[in-house]
Design a protein around this motif. Structure first.
Motif, PDB file in Angstrom:
ATOM      1  N   THR A  58      95.426 -18.613 -21.433  1.00  0.00           N
ATOM      2  CA  THR A  58      96.422 -18.925 -21.693  1.00  0.00           C
ATOM      3  C   THR A  58      95.619 -17.655 -22.549  1.00  0.00           C
ATOM      4  O   THR A  58      94.711 -16.970 -22.318  1.00  0.00           O
ATOM      5  CB  THR A  58      96.856 -20.137 -22.788  1.00  0.00           C
ATOM      6  OG1 THR A  58      95.524 -20.077 -23.638  1.00  0.00           O
ATOM      7  CG2 THR A  58      96.560 -21.352 -22.551  1.00  0.00           C
ATOM      8  N   SER A  59      96.781 -16.646 -23.146  1.00  0.00           N
ATOM      9  CA  SER A  59      96.707 -15.694 -23.879  1.00  0.00           C
ATOM     10  C   SER A  59      97.278 -16.390 -26.010  1.00  0.00           C
ATOM     11  O   SER A  59      98.145 -16.580 -25.835  1.00  0.00           O
ATOM     12  CB  SER A  59      97.828 -14.712 -23.417  1.00  0.00           C
ATOM     13  OG  SER A  59      97.601 -14.362 -22.176  1.00  0.00           O
ATOM     14  N   LEU A  60      96.593 -14.634 -26.106  1.00  0.00           N
ATOM     15  CA  LEU A  60      96.966 -15.227 -28.087  1.00  0.00           C
ATOM     16  C   LEU A  60      96.897 -13.806 -28.426  1.00  0.00           C
ATOM     17  O   LEU A  60      96.639 -12.771 -28.310  1.00  0.00           O
ATOM     18  CB  LEU A  60      95.755 -15.887 -28.476  1.00  0.00           C
ATOM     19  CG  LEU A  60      95.755 -15.490 -30.102  1.00  0.00           C
ATOM     20  CD1 LEU A  60      96.633 -16.851 -30.597  1.00  0.00           C
ATOM     21  CD2 LEU A  60      94.743 -16.226 -30.879  1.00  0.00           C
ATOM     22  N   SER A 120      84.070   1.536 -23.806  1.00  0.00           N
ATOM     23  CA  SER A 120      83.681   1.864 -23.045  1.00  0.00           C
ATOM     24  C   SER A 120      83.839  -0.336 -22.715  1.00  0.00           C
ATOM     25  O   SER A 120      83.011  -1.037 -23.873  1.00  0.00           O
ATOM     26  CB  SER A 120      82.711   1.781 -22.904  1.00  0.00           C
ATOM     27  OG  SER A 120      81.326   1.598 -21.709  1.00  0.00           O
ATOM     28  N   GLY A 121      83.447  -0.730 -21.948  1.00  0.00           N
ATOM     29  CA  GLY A 121      83.839  -2.566 -21.658  1.00  0.00           C
ATOM     30  C   GLY A 121      85.127  -2.890 -21.178  1.00  0.00           C
ATOM     31  O   GLY A 121      85.323  -4.667 -21.467  1.00  0.00           O
ATOM     32  N   PHE A 122      86.343  -2.642 -22.700  1.00  0.00           N
ATOM     33  CA  PHE A 122      87.416  -3.462 -22.847  1.00  0.00           C
ATOM     34  C   PHE A 122      88.489  -2.456 -21.814  1.00  0.00           C
ATOM     35  O   PHE A 122      88.713  -1.005 -21.713  1.00  0.00           O
ATOM     36  CB  PHE A 122      87.785  -2.710 -24.447  1.00  0.00           C
ATOM     37  CG  PHE A 122      86.520  -3.294 -25.022  1.00  0.00           C
ATOM     38  CD1 PHE A 122      85.690  -2.522 -25.795  1.00  0.00           C
ATOM     39  CD2 PHE A 122      86.676  -5.250 -25.408  1.00  0.00           C
ATOM     40  CE1 PHE A 122      84.838  -3.289 -26.500  1.00  0.00           C
ATOM     41  CE2 PHE A 122      85.721  -5.982 -25.699  1.00  0.00           C
ATOM     42  CZ  PHE A 122      84.499  -5.252 -26.990  1.00  0.00           C
ATOM     43  N   VAL A 123      89.702  -3.038 -21.199  1.00  0.00           N
ATOM     44  CA  VAL A 123      90.600  -3.020 -20.838  1.00  0.00           C
ATOM     45  C   VAL A 123      91.816  -2.987 -21.230  1.00  0.00           C
ATOM     46  O   VAL A 123      92.490  -4.354 -21.945  1.00  0.00           O
ATOM     47  CB  VAL A 123      89.961  -2.644 -19.347  1.00  0.00           C
ATOM     48  CG1 VAL A 123      89.025  -2.269 -18.689  1.00  0.00           C
ATOM     49  CG2 VAL A 123      90.537  -3.925 -18.892  1.00  0.00           C
ATOM     50  N   ILE A 124      92.826  -2.424 -20.787  1.00  0.00           N
ATOM     51  CA  ILE A 124      94.346  -2.857 -21.678  1.00  0.00           C
ATOM     52  C   ILE A 124      94.896  -4.493 -20.840  1.00  0.00           C
ATOM     53  O   ILE A 124      95.387  -4.704 -21.353  1.00  0.00           O
ATOM     54  CB  ILE A 124      95.090  -1.290 -21.268  1.00  0.00           C
ATOM     55  CG1 ILE A 124      96.222  -1.801 -22.424  1.00  0.00           C
ATOM     56  CG2 ILE A 124      95.294  -1.593 -20.133  1.00  0.00           C
ATOM     57  CD1 ILE A 124      97.779  -0.230 -21.614  1.00  0.00           C
ATOM     58  N   ASP A 125      94.206  -4.161 -19.550  1.00  0.00           N
ATOM     59  CA  ASP A 125      94.848  -5.542 -19.371  1.00  0.00           C
ATOM     60  C   ASP A 125      94.204  -6.398 -19.431  1.00  0.00           C
ATOM     61  O   ASP A 125      95.510  -7.563 -19.860  1.00  0.00           O
ATOM     62  CB  ASP A 125      95.110  -5.304 -17.615  1.00  0.00           C
ATOM     63  CG  ASP A 125      95.764  -4.588 -16.657  1.00  0.00           C
ATOM     64  OD1 ASP A 125      94.827  -4.525 -15.791  1.00  0.00           O
ATOM     65  OD2 ASP A 125      96.212  -3.775 -17.273  1.00  0.00           O
ATOM     66  N   SER A 168      93.913 -12.054 -23.286  1.00  0.00           N
ATOM     67  CA  SER A 168      95.018 -12.362 -22.203  1.00  0.00           C
ATOM     68  C   SER A 168      93.818 -12.579 -21.160  1.00  0.00           C
ATOM     69  O   SER A 168      92.838 -13.189 -21.309  1.00  0.00           O
ATOM     70  CB  SER A 168      95.898 -11.272 -21.589  1.00  0.00           C
ATOM     71  OG  SER A 168      96.368 -10.293 -22.579  1.00  0.00           O
ATOM     72  N   ASN A 169      94.163 -14.274 -20.515  1.00  0.00           N
ATOM     73  CA  ASN A 169      93.196 -14.727 -19.694  1.00  0.00           C
ATOM     74  C   ASN A 169      92.187 -15.211 -20.327  1.00  0.00           C
ATOM     75  O   ASN A 169      91.479 -14.742 -20.092  1.00  0.00           O
ATOM     76  CB  ASN A 169      93.571 -14.207 -18.820  1.00  0.00           C
ATOM     77  CG  ASN A 169      93.132 -14.835 -16.741  1.00  0.00           C
ATOM     78  OD1 ASN A 169      92.632 -16.453 -17.461  1.00  0.00           O
ATOM     79  ND2 ASN A 169      92.233 -14.197 -16.449  1.00  0.00           N
ATOM     80  N   MET A 170      92.210 -16.068 -20.982  1.00  0.00           N
ATOM     81  CA  MET A 170      91.509 -16.098 -21.656  1.00  0.00           C
ATOM     82  C   MET A 170      90.037 -17.040 -21.186  1.00  0.00           C
ATOM     83  O   MET A 170      90.628 -17.955 -20.773  1.00  0.00           O
ATOM     84  CB  MET A 170      91.824 -16.689 -23.631  1.00  0.00           C
ATOM     85  CG  MET A 170      92.544 -15.577 -24.071  1.00  0.00           C
ATOM     86  SD  MET A 170      92.960 -16.197 -26.256  1.00  0.00           S
ATOM     87  CE  MET A 170      94.168 -17.610 -25.944  1.00  0.00           C
TER      88      MET A 170
END
Lengths: 116, 116
Positions: A17-19, A59-64, A81-83
């Protein structure tokens, strides 16, 4: 100084899920920052959010995975997202400012996320 | 690029004795340096900051730190520890130069234990 509030203060979510975490500041600020603090760890910067432009990710973190919105000068959201259980952390927002003696950052109380 | 190294992951002192938490930094510019404290299940609180003014900085709760450029250090001290000082302490660096802000870079933290 700036007063920052975050919602929710904590949540328990199921994997997949997403929060969305909200950050509200009591004054207009140019830059807002999102950090993650994994259990027993230090804080790591996720991204910097300027109003009216795309967030800049570290670095290591993405917008999606961590989409950020910054619709005005007092508000921002971070979505996880998509935890998965590895996302269990405290998420903090901060803003920059100029307190007595110069530059500093003010932090919100954090959102404690547990993913099961 | 900026980085910060906290030399001790844990420090244990007796109540009433001096506290020394060590921090070394690396920065490409003239840095701003901070010490933050985080009590269990509480938010981050700024203890003190150095932003190119006086090299000896006094903060809240009797803490102070000295910026030593030649040693690239910013150690935190307190003459007499109190039980309420037990917490996690983070040394933080920013390359903010007045022309733009970056996110903060946190050290890994030092857990301060106060023995009765």
């Amino acid at each position: 100084s700036a007063v920052i509030s975050q919602k929710p203060s904590r949540d328990i979510c199921q994997r997949g899920t997403s929060l969305t975490i909200q950050c509200q500041v009591d004054s207009q600020v140019t830059m807002m920052f999102w950090y993650r603090q994994q259990p027993g760890q230090s804080l790591t910067l996720i991204a910097t959010a300027n109003q009216g432009s795309e967030a800049t990710y570290e670095s290591g973190f993405v917008i999606d995975k961590f989409p950020i919105s910054r619709p005005n000068l007092t508000f921002s959201t971070l979505t996880v997202s998509n935890m998965s259980p590895e996302d269990s952390s405290i998420y903090l927002c901060s803003v920059d400012g100029h307190g007595q003696g110069g530059y500093e950052q003010y932090f919100g109380p954090g959102t404690r996320l547990t993913v099961t | 690029a900026q980085s910060v190294t906290q030399l001790d992951s844990h420090v244990s002192v007796s109540e009433g004795t001096p506290v020394l938490l060590r921090c070394n930094y690396s920065s490409s510019y003239s840095p701003s340096l901070f010490w933050y404290v985080q009590h269990p299940n509480k938010g981050l609180q700024l203890l003190l900051k150095y932003t190119s003014a006086a090299t000896l900085v006094k903060g809240i709760n009797g803490f102070e730190a000295e910026f030593k450029k030649s040693e690239t250090s910013f150690h935190l001290t307190k003459p007499s520890a109190h039980m309420s000082d037990a917490a996690e302490y983070f040394c933080v660096v920013s390359d903010y130069s007045g022309g733009g802000a970056d996110g903060l870079t946190f050290g890994k933290g030092t857990h301060l234990i106060i023995q009765p």
